[in-house]
Design an enzyme around this catalytic site. Sequence first.
Site, PDB file in Angstrom:
ATOM      1  N   ASP A  78      34.721  38.794  -5.249  1.00 37.33           N
ATOM      2  CA  ASP A  78      35.598  39.909  -5.588  1.00 37.33           C
ATOM      3  C   ASP A  78      35.538  41.008  -4.538  1.00 37.33           C
ATOM      4  OD1 ASP A  78      36.668  39.050  -8.143  1.00 37.33           O
ATOM      5  OD2 ASP A  78      34.591  39.127  -8.828  1.00 37.33           O
TER       6      ASP A  78
ATOM      7  N   GLU B  58      42.952  36.735 -18.697  1.00 36.18           N
ATOM      8  CA  GLU B  58      41.684  36.450 -18.023  1.00 36.18           C
ATOM      9  C   GLU B  58      40.797  37.683 -18.176  1.00 36.18           C
ATOM     10  OE1 GLU B  58      42.131  35.165 -13.963  1.00 36.18           O
ATOM     11  OE2 GLU B  58      42.876  33.196 -14.545  1.00 36.18           O
TER      12      GLU B  58
END
Length: 265
Positions: free
Chosen positions: A60, A49
Amino acid sequence: MSRIQKTFAALAAQQKKGLIPFITAGDPAPALTVDLMHALVAGGADVIELGVPFSDPMADGPVIQRASERALAQGVSLTQVLAWVTEFRKTNATTPVVLMGYANPIERMGEETFAKAASAAGVDGVLVVDYPPEECESFAALMRANQMDPIFLLAPTSTDDRIAAVAKVASGYLYYVSLTGVTGSATLDLESVAARLPLIKQHANLPVGVGFGIRDAQTARAIGSVADAVVIGSRLVQLLEDAPREKAVDSLRAFIADIRQALDA
């Protein structure tokens, strides 16, 4: 069969668990990105990824936010990320690469332009964090028309309706976020993950990778006991932030090799 589907079919045939590491493209240094991708494979990664840096990565935590900021400060763009995938593909035609990021850079490029460019570069899947699956049928169809798997997130808070909506548009694998909150936060509750995965499988005949909260070989092995694959991100990005630049590639490979060994034990 897509490269992602082939990878998971091979893992199932070998009764092995998938290892899906995440790094932010361009961090800690743009010149290292392709070497880091190869280091992940050398360590035992099954799928990579690759995070596309974005200025407002709301899902995040601070570790990946800082990585995004460092990459953007060095001029990393979506076009540059695709160029690195092209470079990686010159010597690796088998390991799937999934781009993970936010809608804004894709929409700035244009969805059609992005789909063609990503497919030509050798991207295998696209996970857009802020695209709701209920509104994503045309984007998912565009990805599939360009031989890429649209990948979606599910969380402990996902309702049956949300799981069904994701199952309708997703392919490749599902990414189950084992915690609520942002990446790199909180601790892992294995029992709740183990209870949730069969419910997801009732709706979706896809492998499930579990991420968020996996920090070491021990937690990876625990998750591997219930999931099809283990996704590990914040811990790797932290490792790259902390490692001396000249040791980044070797440190990453060694860390992933430890996780791989634990998953295969």
